[in-house]
Design a protein around this motif. Structure first.
Motif, PDB file in Angstrom:
ATOM      1  N   VAL A 174      20.346  23.179  80.641  1.00 11.99           N
ATOM      2  CA  VAL A 174      19.832  24.250  79.712  1.00 11.99           C
ATOM      3  C   VAL A 174      18.610  24.427  80.753  1.00 11.99           C
ATOM      4  N   VAL A 175      18.423  26.261  80.584  1.00 12.16           N
ATOM      5  CA  VAL A 175      17.944  26.387  81.653  1.00 12.16           C
ATOM      6  C   VAL A 175      16.993  27.463  80.509  1.00 12.16           C
ATOM      7  N   ASP A 176      17.628  28.222  79.426  1.00 11.35           N
ATOM      8  CA  ASP A 176      17.224  29.073  77.901  1.00 11.35           C
ATOM      9  C   ASP A 176      17.218  28.699  77.011  1.00 11.35           C
ATOM     10  N   ASP A 177      16.832  28.155  75.365  1.00 15.16           N
ATOM     11  CA  ASP A 177      17.392  27.997  74.914  1.00 15.16           C
ATOM     12  C   ASP A 177      16.708  28.638  73.397  1.00 15.16           C
ATOM     13  N   SER A 178      15.443  29.524  73.638  1.00 12.66           N
ATOM     14  CA  SER A 178      14.800  29.930  73.398  1.00 12.66           C
ATOM     15  C   SER A 178      14.992  30.888  72.135  1.00 12.66           C
ATOM     16  N   GLN A 179      15.827  31.625  71.708  1.00 11.30           N
ATOM     17  CA  GLN A 179      16.575  32.217  71.037  1.00 11.30           C
ATOM     18  C   GLN A 179      18.095  31.683  70.189  1.00 11.30           C
ATOM     19  N   LEU A 180      17.884  30.948  70.558  1.00 15.97           N
ATOM     20  CA  LEU A 180      19.375  30.037  70.292  1.00 15.97           C
ATOM     21  C   LEU A 180      19.309  29.774  68.919  1.00 15.97           C
ATOM     22  N   PRO A 181      19.586  30.351  66.615  1.00 12.68           N
ATOM     23  CA  PRO A 181      19.384  29.374  65.643  1.00 12.68           C
ATOM     24  C   PRO A 181      19.429  27.858  65.835  1.00 12.68           C
ATOM     25  N   LYS A 182      18.791  27.388  66.194  1.00 16.14           N
ATOM     26  CA  LYS A 182      19.605  25.627  66.752  1.00 16.14           C
ATOM     27  C   LYS A 182      19.502  24.914  65.353  1.00 16.14           C
ATOM     28  N   ASP A 183      19.249  25.528  64.002  1.00 17.99           N
ATOM     29  CA  ASP A 183      20.452  25.359  62.667  1.00 17.99           C
ATOM     30  C   ASP A 183      20.615  24.934  62.326  1.00 17.99           C
ATOM     31  N   ARG A 184      21.997  26.199  63.316  1.00 18.26           N
ATOM     32  CA  ARG A 184      23.374  26.309  62.925  1.00 18.26           C
ATOM     33  C   ARG A 184      23.585  26.671  64.242  1.00 18.26           C
ATOM     34  N   PHE A 185      23.516  26.751  65.438  1.00 15.08           N
ATOM     35  CA  PHE A 185      24.157  27.272  66.811  1.00 15.08           C
ATOM     36  C   PHE A 185      23.745  26.113  67.391  1.00 15.08           C
ATOM     37  N   SER A 186      25.264  25.466  68.418  1.00 15.05           N
ATOM     38  CA  SER A 186      25.370  24.777  69.030  1.00 15.05           C
ATOM     39  C   SER A 186      25.756  25.367  70.340  1.00 15.05           C
ATOM     40  N   ALA A 187      25.502  24.068  71.533  1.00 13.04           N
ATOM     41  CA  ALA A 187      26.415  24.860  72.806  1.00 13.04           C
ATOM     42  C   ALA A 187      25.796  23.861  74.208  1.00 13.04           C
ATOM     43  N   GLU A 188      27.426  23.644  74.279  1.00 12.16           N
ATOM     44  CA  GLU A 188      27.336  22.868  75.526  1.00 12.16           C
ATOM     45  C   GLU A 188      28.481  23.010  76.601  1.00 12.16           C
ATOM     46  N   ARG A 189      28.056  22.521  77.822  1.00 10.15           N
ATOM     47  CA  ARG A 189      28.606  22.453  79.084  1.00 10.15           C
ATOM     48  C   ARG A 189      28.411  21.044  79.501  1.00 10.15           C
ATOM     49  N   LEU A 190      29.711  20.317  79.043  1.00  7.28           N
ATOM     50  CA  LEU A 190      29.560  19.199  79.817  1.00  7.28           C
ATOM     51  C   LEU A 190      29.833  17.842  80.988  1.00  7.28           C
ATOM     52  N   LYS A 191      31.089  19.421  81.645  1.00  4.76           N
ATOM     53  CA  LYS A 191      30.529  19.174  83.256  1.00  4.76           C
ATOM     54  C   LYS A 191      30.568  20.214  83.752  1.00  4.76           C
ATOM     55  N   GLY A 192      29.788  21.271  83.204  1.00  2.96           N
ATOM     56  CA  GLY A 192      29.223  22.128  84.404  1.00  2.96           C
ATOM     57  C   GLY A 192      29.893  23.166  84.126  1.00  2.96           C
ATOM     58  N   VAL A 193      31.620  23.124  83.969  1.00  5.23           N
ATOM     59  CA  VAL A 193      32.058  24.262  84.008  1.00  5.23           C
ATOM     60  C   VAL A 193      32.448  25.032  82.588  1.00  5.23           C
ATOM     61  N   ASP A 194      33.347  24.979  81.922  1.00  5.04           N
ATOM     62  CA  ASP A 194      34.147  25.242  80.252  1.00  5.04           C
ATOM     63  C   ASP A 194      32.362  25.001  80.009  1.00  5.04           C
ATOM     64  N   SER A 195      32.318  25.695  79.271  1.00  7.17           N
ATOM     65  CA  SER A 195      31.510  26.147  78.107  1.00  7.17           C
ATOM     66  C   SER A 195      32.148  26.273  76.407  1.00  7.17           C
ATOM     67  N   THR A 196      31.364  25.818  75.452  1.00  4.75           N
ATOM     68  CA  THR A 196      31.484  26.106  73.973  1.00  4.75           C
ATOM     69  C   THR A 196      30.549  26.487  72.979  1.00  4.75           C
ATOM     70  N   LEU A 197      30.254  27.719  72.036  1.00  7.91           N
ATOM     71  CA  LEU A 197      29.870  27.814  71.512  1.00  7.91           C
ATOM     72  C   LEU A 197      29.665  27.712  69.723  1.00  7.91           C
ATOM     73  N   LYS A 198      29.326  27.007  69.415  1.00 11.92           N
ATOM     74  CA  LYS A 198      29.595  26.410  67.523  1.00 11.92           C
ATOM     75  C   LYS A 198      29.011  27.015  67.191  1.00 11.92           C
ATOM     76  N   ILE A 199      28.772  27.798  65.800  1.00  8.74           N
ATOM     77  CA  ILE A 199      28.171  28.200  64.321  1.00  8.74           C
ATOM     78  C   ILE A 199      28.217  27.394  63.483  1.00  8.74           C
ATOM     79  N   GLN A 200      27.402  26.719  62.889  1.00  8.54           N
ATOM     80  CA  GLN A 200      28.029  26.024  61.759  1.00  8.54           C
ATOM     81  C   GLN A 200      26.955  25.570  60.762  1.00  8.54           C
ATOM     82  N   PRO A 201      26.981  25.945  59.659  1.00  8.28           N
ATOM     83  CA  PRO A 201      27.986  26.782  58.912  1.00  8.28           C
ATOM     84  C   PRO A 201      27.070  28.445  59.467  1.00  8.28           C
ATOM     85  N   ALA A 202      28.157  28.931  59.134  1.00  8.15           N
ATOM     86  CA  ALA A 202      28.143  30.694  59.543  1.00  8.15           C
ATOM     87  C   ALA A 202      27.195  31.149  58.917  1.00  8.15           C
ATOM     88  N   LYS A 203      26.285  32.689  58.823  1.00 10.16           N
ATOM     89  CA  LYS A 203      25.881  33.915  57.492  1.00 10.16           C
ATOM     90  C   LYS A 203      27.091  34.351  57.748  1.00 10.16           C
TER      91      LYS A 203
END
Lengths: 116, 117
Positions: free
Chosen positions: B54-83
């Motif tokens: 991660v280079v910058d996640d300063s504006q990611l609402p970390k209480d509900r948003f998460s993201a990963e890029r495990l192998k340096g290729v694909d990425s997933t962004l998750k929201i839980q719980p959504a508002k």
């Protein structure tokens, strides 16, 4: 901190007339500036970019922009509008002053309407 | 070259549910970005990866948003719980790098439109 302000939220022109979309920037150092276009339900497409070379930048589809440091402006122009130019246009500056030079800061956008 | 692929294109959920968005960047692009675009506003950076770091996640609402890029290729962004205010288009973009002139031009995907009811 870097920022851009797009002075018009909506611009309406007739087909064949000139287009002017206005953008002012705020930057503590020499900025990299961009214009992106977004057609409905499509991804953002780069129109042109300024990176401290020539102040008059030519882009795709006949668009160009002029960097004016004295006015802190980077207005987008096109001599003759085409119906296909109707879209949302974003003025963008790179970097937010925090050291992340990859970060793009977008303006609020200008909707360009082209009337037949 | 193939562009940035995103899925799903549209998603409707109820508040407090979870959702995940997937992004496949252009092959060889080391830097991947997730932007949030609320209706009537310009896109806002949520998170930026260089390879799988991660280079910058300063504006990611970390209480509900998460993201990963495990192998340096694909990425997933998750929201839980959504508002309700998470209703937006989530844009993925990629670039060869982020800190070299000429290599830091972003290519954007078409986006994933989320509606939270």
């Amino acid at each position: 901190a870097q920022s851009v302000t797009q002075l018009d939220s909506h611009v309406s022109v007739s087909e064949g007339t000139p287009v002017l979309l206005r953008c002012n920037y705020s930057s503590s150092y020499s900025p990299s500036l961009f214009w992106y276009v977004q057609h409905p339900n499509k991804g953002l497409q780069l129109l042109l970019k300024y990176t401290s070379a020539a102040t008059l930048v030519k882009g795709i589809n006949g668009f160009e922009a002029e960097f004016k440091k004295s006015e802190t402006s980077f207005h987008l122009t096109k001599p003759s509008a085409h119906m296909s130019d109707a879209a949302e246009y974003f003025c963008v500056v790179r970097g937010d002053g925090s050291g992340n030079t990859g970060k793009l800061i977008f303006g609020q956008g200008t909707t360009l309407q082209v009337k037949p | 070259e193939a562009g940035v692929a995103q899925s799903p294109r549209y998603k409707i959920i109820e508040k407090r549910q979870s959702v995940a968005f997937w992004c496949n960047p252009i092959s060889g692009h080391a830097t991947l970005y997730w932007y949030q675009q609320i209706l009537g506003q310009g896109p806002k950076l949520l998170i930026q990866f260089q390879n799988n770091g991660v280079v910058d996640d300063s504006q990611l609402p970390k209480d509900r948003f998460s993201a990963e890029r495990l192998k340096g290729v694909d990425s997933t962004l998750k929201i839980q719980p959504a508002k309700l205010e998470d209703s937006a288009v989530y844009l993925c973009a990629s670039s060869l790098a982020f800190d070299r002139a000429g290599a830091n031009v972003l290519t954007f995907g078409a986006g994933s439109r989320l509606t939270v009811l």
